[in-house]
Motif scaffolding. Structure first.
Motif, mmCIF file in Angstrom:
data_model
loop_
_atom_site.group_PDB
_atom_site.id
_atom_site.type_symbol
_atom_site.label_atom_id
_atom_site.label_comp_id
_atom_site.label_asym_id
_atom_site.label_seq_id
_atom_site.Cartn_x
_atom_site.Cartn_y
_atom_site.Cartn_z
ATOM 1 N N LEU A 228 35.705 136.281 37.458
ATOM 2 C CA LEU A 228 35.873 136.777 36.096
ATOM 3 C C LEU A 228 37.302 136.550 35.606
ATOM 4 N N GLU A 229 38.273 136.706 36.487
ATOM 5 C CA GLU A 229 39.666 136.454 36.120
ATOM 6 C C GLU A 229 39.856 135.001 35.683
ATOM 7 N N PHE A 230 39.243 134.080 36.432
ATOM 8 C CA PHE A 230 39.310 132.666 36.065
ATOM 9 C C PHE A 230 38.638 132.418 34.717
ATOM 10 N N LEU A 231 37.450 133.002 34.505
ATOM 11 C CA LEU A 231 36.724 132.811 33.251
ATOM 12 C C LEU A 231 37.496 133.353 32.059
ATOM 13 N N GLN A 232 38.151 134.483 32.239
ATOM 14 C CA GLN A 232 38.932 135.064 31.145
ATOM 15 C C GLN A 232 40.122 134.182 30.787
ATOM 16 N N GLU A 233 40.754 133.583 31.811
ATOM 17 C CA GLU A 233 41.854 132.652 31.558
ATOM 18 C C GLU A 233 41.360 131.455 30.741
ATOM 19 N N LYS A 234 40.220 130.917 31.161
ATOM 20 C CA LYS A 234 39.677 129.740 30.468
ATOM 21 C C LYS A 234 39.199 130.094 29.061
ATOM 22 N N LEU A 235 38.688 131.303 28.889
ATOM 23 C CA LEU A 235 38.199 131.701 27.563
ATOM 24 C C LEU A 235 39.343 131.799 26.564
ATOM 25 N N LYS A 236 40.505 132.262 27.009
ATOM 26 C CA LYS A 236 41.670 132.307 26.128
ATOM 27 C C LYS A 236 42.049 130.911 25.665
ATOM 28 N N THR A 237 42.043 129.965 26.613
ATOM 29 C CA THR A 237 42.363 128.569 26.280
ATOM 30 C C THR A 237 41.308 127.977 25.368
ATOM 31 N N TYR A 238 40.037 128.279 25.633
ATOM 32 C CA TYR A 238 38.941 127.751 24.830
ATOM 33 C C TYR A 238 39.039 128.235 23.391
ATOM 34 N N LYS A 239 39.318 129.528 23.210
ATOM 35 C CA LYS A 239 39.431 130.083 21.863
ATOM 36 C C LYS A 239 40.644 129.504 21.136
ATOM 37 N N ALA A 240 41.732 129.286 21.868
ATOM 38 C CA ALA A 240 42.923 128.692 21.265
ATOM 39 C C ALA A 240 42.614 127.273 20.808
ATOM 40 N N ASN A 241 41.838 126.528 21.591
ATOM 41 C CA ASN A 241 41.452 125.167 21.202
ATOM 42 C C ASN A 241 40.571 125.182 19.960
ATOM 43 N N GLN A 242 39.706 126.194 19.857
ATOM 44 C CA GLN A 242 38.846 126.303 18.678
ATOM 45 C C GLN A 242 39.672 126.504 17.415
ATOM 46 N N ILE A 243 40.710 127.333 17.509
ATOM 47 C CA ILE A 243 41.590 127.585 16.351
ATOM 48 C C ILE A 243 42.292 126.307 15.936
ATOM 49 N N LEU A 244 42.772 125.523 16.909
ATOM 50 C CA LEU A 244 43.456 124.266 16.605
ATOM 51 C C LEU A 244 42.514 123.286 15.918
ATOM 52 N N LYS A 245 41.261 123.243 16.368
ATOM 53 C CA LYS A 245 40.294 122.328 15.758
ATOM 54 C C LYS A 245 40.008 122.722 14.306
ATOM 55 N N GLN A 246 39.963 124.027 14.058
ATOM 56 C CA GLN A 246 39.671 124.508 12.701
ATOM 57 C C GLN A 246 40.817 124.213 11.736
ATOM 58 N N ASN A 247 42.056 124.148 12.303
ATOM 59 C CA ASN A 247 43.212 123.878 11.457
ATOM 60 C C ASN A 247 43.482 122.375 11.359
#
Length: 247
Positions: A228-247
């Motif tokens: 779960l710790e690994f997944l949470q780390e990756k989810l933060k990165t994934y969400k950050a990538n989504q924001i960059l794509k939207q901008n």
């Protein structure tokens, strides 16, 4: 009452009580029960603590002032009953050859157990693992075969052509895929209750995790807390990538 306390609890059930997920979504805290069903988790008044596992029906507990005052809790979970499709025992013949041919009883082939012959009982290799074993792998010690004229050529040819590397990649992909399916089944509910993500992006997120070079090392044979710790780390990165794509 507004301050958090460490709640000591114990889960009771008619089946296994180890590794049950205990989630305080309000405080973004997560833990699992030990082999006796015991757990500890920080809580505050009116927090909702959720309990879930593949063997149990999910259950939510609201933290009351009484629970806060005694700082302990006992939770009984119901075993999850999985209903199976109706099974018909025995053959059913209708007179229609096209359907009856699948219902005809036939003798099973004789195996080494029937004959009393020792046989292999280990893990059955996948197709990719068998192909990799057949391809062989070049090792420096094989050069000694040059002296006797018996050096195996397949490992060298497959190494030069890149086939061995490709087959290794296939084997690792199969391992990653199997691990990913287990993680999705066992940890999705917990992960997204703590870190919400729209349903339409969840499958894409798990593929994003699988592409990480450290995915297998971080998740294979690890506890749910570590995964779960690994997944949470990756989810933060994934969400950050989504924001960059939207901008």
């Amino acid at each position: 009452m507004a301050q958090a306390i460490e709640l000591h609890g114990k889960v009771q059930s008619s089946v296994n009580v180890e590794n049950i997920h205990v989630i305080n979504a309000t405080a973004q805290k997560f833990t699992i029960t030990d082999k006796n069903g015991a757990f500890r988790i920080p809580v505050k008044l009116n927090d909702t603590v959720s309990f879930s596992s593949v063997q149990h029906e999910p259950k939510d507990i609201i933290i009351t002032s009484e629970i806060l005052s005694i700082k302990t809790i006992s939770v009984r979970l119901k075993e999850k009953i999985n209903t199976l499709d109706e099974v018909v025992v025995g053959k059913i013949l209708t007179g229609d050859l096209s359907s009856d041919i699948g219902n005809v009883e036939e003798e099973l082939p004789i195996n080494f157990y029937d004959l009393g012959i020792p046989g292999y009982t280990g893990k059955i290799a996948t197709q990719s693992e068998r192909r990799l074993a057949q391809a062989g792998e070049f090792k420096p010690i094989m050069l000694l075969g040059l002296l006797g004229g018996s050096m195996p050529l397949d490992p060298i040819i497959n190494g030069i052509s890149g086939r061995t590397k490709m087959l290794k990649g296939h084997v690792q992909h199969e391992k990653n895929d199997t691990l990913l399916k287990r993680i999705r089944i066992e940890l999705s509910e917990t992960l997204f209750s703590l870190n919400p993500l729209e349903e339409e992006f969840r499958m894409d997120f798990f593929y994003f995790c699988e592409m990480d070079d450290n995915f297998y090392a971080r998740c294979a044979g690890k506890t749910d807390l570590e995964v779960l710790e690994f997944l949470q780390e990756k989810l933060k990165t994934y969400k950050a990538n989504q924001i960059l794509k939207q901008n």
